[in-house]
Write an enzyme that holds these catalytic residues in place. Structure first.
Site, short mmCIF file in Angstrom:
data_model
loop_
_atom_site.label_atom_id
_atom_site.label_comp_id
_atom_site.label_asym_id
_atom_site.label_seq_id
_atom_site.Cartn_x
_atom_site.Cartn_y
_atom_site.Cartn_z
N ASP A 205 11.51 29.01 -18.29
CA ASP A 205 12.48 30.07 -18.57
C ASP A 205 11.99 30.84 -19.79
O ASP A 205 11.27 30.28 -20.64
CB ASP A 205 13.86 29.47 -18.87
N ASP B 119 16.07 33.18 -11.42
CA ASP B 119 17.50 33.08 -11.68
C ASP B 119 18.20 34.42 -11.44
O ASP B 119 19.32 34.46 -10.92
CB ASP B 119 17.76 32.61 -13.11
#
Length: 174
Positions: A124, A142
């Site tokens: 991330d 995401d």
């Protein structure tokens, strides 16, 4: 929707989603790992490297490795495979539903692949917010997952309100 058209749509969305996500993750690894957070647009966007062993907002990240494997790799893999099969085989899906499910499968598949090659962790690197009001750290996959979920909600709303379907210029009759 014709099967050929749906397969083309699904293939393009999957390839674009997985390709963009994996490319940006590689950039994050090469440019952000072991580097301080980079801030843009007055702090609205922050780029910082993180590896997430859990799901959304690190949920389940503290579970034992074996449990995370069965939950995030085995179970998610089966769910992704089933959703992809439904997406390819169903004759009832509208184009918007197909695109939405393809975004969900593409985002899920890219994060799933991360877990396979990164010892159960997902890369991330993006964070949005103003001051102390911030999102969790996330990635392009995401974003695809959330966009797909939003499009599914929109498709459901349109299915419940046939007068709002695209191309229906007549609207309700008086």
């Amino acid at each position: 929707m014709a099967r050929r058209y749906r397969l083309t749509l699904v293939s393009l969305v999957l390839a674009g989603t997985v390709g963009c996500d994996q490319a940006t993750k590689q950039l994050a690894i090469s440019q952000l790992r072991d580097e301080p957070t980079r801030s843009f647009l007055g702090g609205l966007l922050r780029l910082t490297f993180a590896e997430n062993p859990g799901a959304f907002l690190s949920l389940g990240g503290g579970l034992p490795h074996a449990v995370r494997f069965w939950l995030f790799i085995a179970a998610v893999g089966v769910l992704l495979l089933g959703t992809l099969a439904y997406l390819v085989m169903s004759r009832r899906l509208e184009p918007l539903q197909s695109a939405a499910l393809a975004l969900i499968v593409g985002g899920g598949l890219s994060n799933w692949f991360d877990r396979l090659v990164n010892d159960g962790r997902v890369v991330d690197f993006m964070n949005l917010g103003i001051g102390s009001l911030r999102t969790g750290i996330f990635n392009v996959a995401d974003v695809a997952l959330m966009l797909g979920a939003g499009l599914l909600l929109l498709a459901g709303r349109r299915a419940n309100n046939p007068g709002e379907r695209q191309g229906d210029a007549t609207g309700p009759s008086h």
